[in-house]
Motif scaffolding. Structure first.
Motif, PDB file in Angstrom:
ATOM      1  N   THR A  82       6.712  20.353 -14.758  1.00  0.00           N
ATOM      2  CA  THR A  82       6.537  18.606 -14.638  1.00  0.00           C
ATOM      3  C   THR A  82       7.148  18.790 -16.197  1.00  0.00           C
ATOM      4  O   THR A  82       7.355  17.368 -17.245  1.00  0.00           O
ATOM      5  N   ASP A  83       6.670  19.640 -17.131  1.00  0.00           N
ATOM      6  CA  ASP A  83       6.887  19.283 -18.520  1.00  0.00           C
ATOM      7  C   ASP A  83       7.766  20.093 -18.828  1.00  0.00           C
ATOM      8  O   ASP A  83       8.864  20.580 -20.139  1.00  0.00           O
ATOM      9  N   GLY A  84       9.283  20.161 -18.447  1.00  0.00           N
ATOM     10  CA  GLY A  84      10.117  20.692 -18.027  1.00  0.00           C
ATOM     11  C   GLY A  84      11.271  21.626 -18.257  1.00  0.00           C
ATOM     12  O   GLY A  84      12.083  22.516 -18.551  1.00  0.00           O
ATOM     13  N   THR A  85       9.975  23.124 -17.740  1.00  0.00           N
ATOM     14  CA  THR A  85      10.455  24.174 -18.002  1.00  0.00           C
ATOM     15  C   THR A  85      11.142  25.130 -16.525  1.00  0.00           C
ATOM     16  O   THR A  85      10.541  24.203 -15.874  1.00  0.00           O
ATOM     17  N   VAL A  86      12.138  25.533 -17.067  1.00  0.00           N
ATOM     18  CA  VAL A  86      12.114  26.387 -15.531  1.00  0.00           C
ATOM     19  C   VAL A  86      11.733  28.457 -15.812  1.00  0.00           C
ATOM     20  O   VAL A  86      12.003  29.022 -16.439  1.00  0.00           O
ATOM     21  N   ARG A  87      10.653  28.475 -15.074  1.00  0.00           N
ATOM     22  CA  ARG A  87      10.572  30.142 -14.695  1.00  0.00           C
ATOM     23  C   ARG A  87      10.500  30.836 -13.883  1.00  0.00           C
ATOM     24  O   ARG A  87      10.419  30.576 -12.738  1.00  0.00           O
ATOM     25  N   VAL A  88      11.671  31.792 -14.257  1.00  0.00           N
ATOM     26  CA  VAL A  88      11.322  32.577 -12.555  1.00  0.00           C
ATOM     27  C   VAL A  88      10.572  33.616 -12.639  1.00  0.00           C
ATOM     28  O   VAL A  88      10.315  34.141 -13.282  1.00  0.00           O
ATOM     29  N   HIS A 117      12.192  35.369 -16.602  1.00  0.00           N
ATOM     30  CA  HIS A 117      13.015  34.342 -17.515  1.00  0.00           C
ATOM     31  C   HIS A 117      11.727  33.265 -17.577  1.00  0.00           C
ATOM     32  O   HIS A 117      11.100  32.515 -16.762  1.00  0.00           O
ATOM     33  N   ASN A 118      12.366  32.718 -18.477  1.00  0.00           N
ATOM     34  CA  ASN A 118      11.667  30.917 -19.169  1.00  0.00           C
ATOM     35  C   ASN A 118      12.750  30.462 -19.418  1.00  0.00           C
ATOM     36  O   ASN A 118      12.797  31.138 -21.144  1.00  0.00           O
ATOM     37  N   LEU A 119      12.987  29.324 -19.205  1.00  0.00           N
ATOM     38  CA  LEU A 119      14.113  28.606 -19.495  1.00  0.00           C
ATOM     39  C   LEU A 119      14.122  27.265 -19.914  1.00  0.00           C
ATOM     40  O   LEU A 119      12.728  26.407 -19.145  1.00  0.00           O
ATOM     41  N   ARG A 120      13.902  26.622 -21.450  1.00  0.00           N
ATOM     42  CA  ARG A 120      13.970  25.040 -22.203  1.00  0.00           C
ATOM     43  C   ARG A 120      15.219  24.691 -21.935  1.00  0.00           C
ATOM     44  O   ARG A 120      15.955  25.317 -22.641  1.00  0.00           O
ATOM     45  N   GLY A 121      14.689  23.806 -21.901  1.00  0.00           N
ATOM     46  CA  GLY A 121      16.002  22.518 -22.259  1.00  0.00           C
ATOM     47  C   GLY A 121      15.749  21.267 -22.025  1.00  0.00           C
ATOM     48  O   GLY A 121      16.506  20.416 -22.179  1.00  0.00           O
ATOM     49  N   HIS A 122      15.438  20.915 -20.664  1.00  0.00           N
ATOM     50  CA  HIS A 122      14.949  19.884 -20.239  1.00  0.00           C
ATOM     51  C   HIS A 122      14.317  19.064 -20.967  1.00  0.00           C
ATOM     52  O   HIS A 122      13.426  19.586 -21.267  1.00  0.00           O
ATOM     53  N   SER A 182      19.798  34.958 -20.112  1.00  0.00           N
ATOM     54  CA  SER A 182      18.931  33.934 -20.259  1.00  0.00           C
ATOM     55  C   SER A 182      19.570  32.878 -21.201  1.00  0.00           C
ATOM     56  O   SER A 182      18.740  32.192 -21.818  1.00  0.00           O
ATOM     57  N   ALA A 183      20.399  32.551 -20.814  1.00  0.00           N
ATOM     58  CA  ALA A 183      21.030  31.041 -21.861  1.00  0.00           C
ATOM     59  C   ALA A 183      21.385  29.397 -20.820  1.00  0.00           C
ATOM     60  O   ALA A 183      22.190  30.121 -19.684  1.00  0.00           O
ATOM     61  N   CYS A 184      21.307  28.852 -21.525  1.00  0.00           N
ATOM     62  CA  CYS A 184      21.621  27.100 -20.891  1.00  0.00           C
ATOM     63  C   CYS A 184      23.463  27.389 -21.015  1.00  0.00           C
ATOM     64  O   CYS A 184      23.970  27.555 -22.240  1.00  0.00           O
ATOM     65  N   VAL A 185      24.441  27.614 -19.986  1.00  0.00           N
ATOM     66  CA  VAL A 185      26.218  28.139 -20.279  1.00  0.00           C
ATOM     67  C   VAL A 185      26.664  26.174 -20.249  1.00  0.00           C
ATOM     68  O   VAL A 185      27.989  26.155 -20.389  1.00  0.00           O
TER      69      VAL A 185
END
Length: 272
Positions: free
Chosen positions: A126-132, A142-147, A182-185
């Motif tokens: 809910t905080d915009g994070t995506v984790r794998v 992976h800890n993915l941030r961007g949303h 670990s990057a948004c492409v």
């Protein structure tokens, strides 16, 4: 048969032969890869149902909080489920027992998907994070941030140039992540509201996204470009591409506010 004028005595006690119980109260559902078992949220528990007979096989007891997301491993060994307690539980599907519990983040989980190798689970928060997370070893890879807001859908895609993950948010943005880097492409923008569904065709060349803006978008995976927008005239809660359909190579299914399963030709946009 009773004779004329003879009083018939009605039976007042009956033995229970079968009970029909509630198996679903809304929210996430999942089907095993062999299509034999259905997993459905039933308040804070999870119903395991035999698809062929409709018989409940087991009830996986939760932690007293409502289940918010679940996903089953393609190998059928485990079910992964999250609840409002922000805990994730891994269930052994041979014994229907919990084998592991962990708290991946201090935010609620709204979306979940397991990769084809049955190794990794993607979690949208809910905080915009995506984790794998590695399911069996129990650590974050992976800890993915961007949303900028809620992450409403996640789905793995095994791209030829490395593992990729697709995530979508409440603002309509769809992000493609290269997990090796670990990057948004890429960021795909064509929805005006929350995207609730992400799907691929069998070859992975076609990506479909469905949202509460009442459209399904069909994308070219190779070009990261929009191919077609299909207006479905209802908020979409589930969508994907049928595998091995006799109706055509790219048949999209949708389920939404009307509660009706609908089929569409992705190439023409025509409802089938």
């Amino acid at each position: 048969m009773a004779g004329e004028g003879e009083k018939i005595e009605a039976k007042s006690c009956f033995d229970c032969v079968q009970s029909i119980e509630s198996i679903y109260t809304g929210g996430s559902v999942a089907v095993s890869e062999d299509e034999q078992r259905l997993f459905a949220v039933c308040n804070e528990d999870i119903s395991v149902v035999d698809v062929g007979s409709g018989r409940r096989l087991a009830s996986l007891k939760g932690d007293t909080e409502v289940v918010t997301a679940l996903a089953v491993k393609p190998d059928g060994a485990h079910l992964v489920a999250a609840s409002r307690s922000m805990q994730v539980t891994v269930w052994d599907l041979a014994t229907y027992t919990a084998v592991r519990t962990f708290r991946p983040h201090d935010a609620h989980i709204l979306a979940m998907h397991v990769d084809a190798s049955s190794t990794l689970v993607a979690l949208g928060f809910t905080d915009g994070t995506v984790r794998v997370w590695d399911i069996d070893r129990g650590y974050c890879t992976h800890n993915l941030r961007g949303h900028g807001g809620l992450v409403t859908a996640v789905r793995f895609h095994p791209a030829a140039d490395g593992p990729h993950l697709v995530s979508a948010g409440e603002n309509g943005d769809v992000r493609i992540w290269n997990l090796a880097r670990s990057a948004c492409v890429a960021v795909l923008r064509a929805h005006d509201s929350a995207v609730r569904a992400i799907g691929f065709d069998a070859g992975g060349g076609v990506l479909v996204t469905g949202g509460r803006d009442s459209v399904v978008n069909v994308w070219s995976w190779a070009r990261r470009a929009l191919e077609r927008t299909i207006p479905v005239y209802e908020a979409v809660e589930a969508a994907g591409v049928l595998r091995g359909s006799a109706l055509g190579a790219h048949v999209v299914y949708t389920g939404g506010a009307r509660g009706v399963l609908r089929l569409w030709d992705a190439d023409s946009g025509r409802e089938l």
